[in-house]
Design a protein around this motif. Structure first.
Motif, short mmCIF file in Angstrom:
data_model
loop_
_atom_site.label_atom_id
_atom_site.label_comp_id
_atom_site.label_asym_id
_atom_site.label_seq_id
_atom_site.Cartn_x
_atom_site.Cartn_y
_atom_site.Cartn_z
N ASP A 44 0.82 -1.23 0.00
CA ASP A 44 0.00 0.00 0.00
C ASP A 44 0.84 1.27 0.00
O ASP A 44 0.31 2.37 -0.07
N GLY A 45 2.18 1.12 0.12
CA GLY A 45 3.05 2.28 0.00
C GLY A 45 3.59 2.83 1.30
O GLY A 45 4.49 3.68 1.29
N SER A 62 4.59 10.64 -14.25
CA SER A 62 3.29 10.66 -13.57
C SER A 62 3.16 11.79 -12.56
O SER A 62 2.36 11.72 -11.63
N GLY A 63 3.96 12.86 -12.73
CA GLY A 63 3.84 14.00 -11.83
C GLY A 63 4.28 13.65 -10.43
O GLY A 63 5.42 13.24 -10.21
N ILE A 64 3.35 13.80 -9.46
CA ILE A 64 3.65 13.42 -8.07
C ILE A 64 2.66 12.35 -7.60
O ILE A 64 2.39 12.22 -6.41
N THR A 65 2.16 11.58 -8.55
CA THR A 65 1.14 10.58 -8.22
C THR A 65 1.62 9.60 -7.16
O THR A 65 0.96 9.37 -6.15
N LEU A 66 2.78 8.98 -7.39
CA LEU A 66 3.25 7.94 -6.48
C LEU A 66 3.80 8.53 -5.18
O LEU A 66 3.62 7.96 -4.10
N ALA A 67 4.47 9.68 -5.27
CA ALA A 67 4.97 10.32 -4.06
C ALA A 67 3.81 10.70 -3.15
O ALA A 67 3.88 10.55 -1.92
N THR A 68 2.71 11.20 -3.74
CA THR A 68 1.53 11.55 -2.95
C THR A 68 0.91 10.33 -2.31
O THR A 68 0.48 10.34 -1.15
N ALA A 69 0.89 9.22 -3.05
CA ALA A 69 0.31 7.98 -2.51
C ALA A 69 1.10 7.47 -1.31
O ALA A 69 0.53 6.96 -0.35
N VAL A 70 2.43 7.61 -1.35
CA VAL A 70 3.26 7.19 -0.21
C VAL A 70 2.94 8.02 1.01
O VAL A 70 2.75 7.50 2.12
N ARG A 71 2.86 9.35 0.83
CA ARG A 71 2.58 10.22 1.98
C ARG A 71 1.20 9.93 2.56
O ARG A 71 1.01 9.91 3.77
N ARG A 72 0.24 9.70 1.68
CA ARG A 72 -1.12 9.41 2.15
C ARG A 72 -1.14 8.10 2.93
O ARG A 72 -1.78 7.99 3.98
N ALA A 73 -0.42 7.09 2.42
CA ALA A 73 -0.40 5.79 3.10
C ALA A 73 0.23 5.90 4.47
O ALA A 73 -0.24 5.31 5.45
N ARG A 74 1.32 6.67 4.58
CA ARG A 74 2.00 6.81 5.88
C ARG A 74 1.14 7.56 6.88
O ARG A 74 1.04 7.19 8.05
N THR A 75 0.52 8.64 6.42
CA THR A 75 -0.33 9.43 7.31
C THR A 75 -1.52 8.61 7.78
O THR A 75 -1.89 8.63 8.95
N THR A 76 -2.14 7.86 6.85
CA THR A 76 -3.30 7.03 7.21
C THR A 76 -2.90 5.96 8.21
O THR A 76 -3.60 5.71 9.19
#
Length: 445
Positions: A44-45, A62-76
């Motif tokens: 899940d990143g 892909s812009g910041i698609t994957l970097a954003t997904a990592v941050r979201r996964a960690r925060t969640t």
């Protein structure tokens, strides 16, 4: 773009497939091992190195698609873990351990990762310390007591801190207490104590709305206002209900909300509160008068100002200079509203008198209110055609303020001064220099 319900691994697999790449090809281009990418595509990143995510974004365009997904996964993941600990017998110790682990992981050179935790409202070192303090108290005394009076004192301190503390610093201490008061709420059983904590929480939530708005985070501010209203209503405290709604109306004028909607909001809140609009802090009456003036409804604004003055005549005197607080209505609060109404009504002689009188009411340690009033004066000067003077004065006001006082309301008003200068005066040296000064990058608050 992250698709609905798509986590990091799914996004990575979709992007790789869409580019027609095999795992081996992607691994070679990104200089990441094939095995590692295979593991990433099935996770899940939360455990992905943000630098790897950024490199994959670069290769996959892909812009910041994957970097954003990592941050979201960690925060969640951190939020879920924290919530799971709230009811455990060792919740403070466990929370401190999780926060400390997160702090260590994010304390390196990765500034983006550090900002992710800050944006999530988790100021890690301070929260870790506070969780540890609660834990040692609970463990060594075998008690877990809550002092409602202490929370009222904490709220009062924040109200005073708001007047001078830099917004970034204030947000940190607010978040510490917003976490701590949630623990307190689980340990209060009597109805009166619950209502007192709800009132304290409403005031803290509103001060948080003030603060994130000062930092330019306007969408977050609106969510905090909703929470503050809900908590104030749950507390049934008339002062809290009035102050929260009135403060939201005033702040909405600086939060890019359409002025007509702010006038409508003020009217709706007035109906909801009825006679409570005059209880303790007539902030709502002041906000209504200011909104009407900004909307160009001068006669109604003047009438509302008279109504405000009548209400203020019956109020007890607020604390002195040393106790100036965002939670109270002071003499300078009325002076500020007078200045605002006359300035935006275009009643320039009255505005100048009101501005001088209001500035004189402020204690020496408070700089933001007087600076805002002086910018109102610069706006009036621009409106009467003295473009060079207006630009020169507005720039001097901003340059005299420390960076921490360049909060959203002040920055917004400084741009209003520039917008009030006619295009025909745009080539004047003072105007050109002021425009360039405002365009220079700077951090709000």
């Amino acid at each position: 773009m992250i698709y609905k319900e798509e986590n990091f691994g799914e996004a990575l697999r979709r992007l790789r497939t869409a580019r027609g790449m095999s795992v081996r090809q992607l691994a070679e281009l990104a200089r990441i091992s094939k095995t590692k990418i295979g593991v990433m595509e099935h996770g899940d990143g939360r455990n992905v190195d943000p630098r790897d995510a950024e490199q994959l974004d670069l290769v996959l365009e892909s812009g910041i698609t994957l970097a954003t997904a990592v941050r979201r996964a960690r925060t969640t993941a951190l939020s879920i873990a924290t919530c799971a600990l709230l009811t455990g017998p060792n919740r403070y110790t466990d929370l401190a351990r999780i926060l400390l682990t997160a702090e260590i992981e994010s304390s390196g050179d990765d500034a983006v990762e550090r900002r992710t935790f800050l944006h999530a409202g988790l100021i890690l070192p301070a929260l870790t310390l506070e969780a540890t303090r609660h834990g040692i108290g609970a463990a060594m005394t075998h008690r877990d007591e809550v002092s409602v009076d202490e929370w009222q004192e904490i709220v009062s301190e924040h109200g005073q801190n708001y007047m001078t503390m830099p917004p970034h610093d204030l947000l940190e201490v607010l978040m510490i207490d917003m976490v701590a008061i949630q623990y307190a709420a689980t340990r209060v059983r009597d109805a009166a104590g619950v209502r007192d904590l709800q009132r304290a929480s409403a005031m803290l939530a509103a001060l948080t709305a003030f603060t994130v708005s000062n930092l330019g985070r306007l969408r977050e501010a609106r969510r905090w206002w909703r929470t503050a209203r809900t908590l104030a209503d749950e507390s049934t405290d008339p002062v809290a209900r009035n102050w929260v709604r009135g403060s939201e109306v005033v702040r909405a004028l600086y939060e890019q909300r359409p002025v007509d909607s702010v006038v409508t909001m003020a009217g709706r809140y007035e109906q909801e509160l009825g006679d409570l609009t005059r209880v303790a802090t007539p902030t709502l009456l002041g906000g209504k008068a200011e909104a009407l003036a900004l909307a160009g409804r001068a006669q109604e604004a003047d009438s509302s100002l008279i109504e405000l003055e009548e209400a203020c005549a019956n109020l007890p005197k607020a604390a002195g200079a040393q106790g100036a607080s965002a939670l109270e209505w002071h003499d300078f609060s009325l002076g500020f509203t007078r200045s605002y109404v006359h300035s935006f009504n275009g009643n320039y002689p009255e505005a100048e008198k009101a501005q001088d009188a209001a500035i004189a009411l402020y204690p020496a340690g408070l700089t933001r209110g007087p600076a805002t009033i002086r910018l109102q004066r610069a706006l009036c000067v621009a409106e009467v055609g003295a473009a060079a003077e207006a630009a020169r004065d507005a720039r001097a006001i901003l340059e005299s303020l420390p960076a921490a006082d360049h909060i959203r309301p002040i920055v917004g008003l400084s741009h209003q001064v520039l917008n009030a200068i006619p295009a025909s005066a745009g080539s004047l040296p003072e105007v050109r220099e002021y425009r360039e000064f405002l365009a220079a990058p700077r951090q709000i608050g």
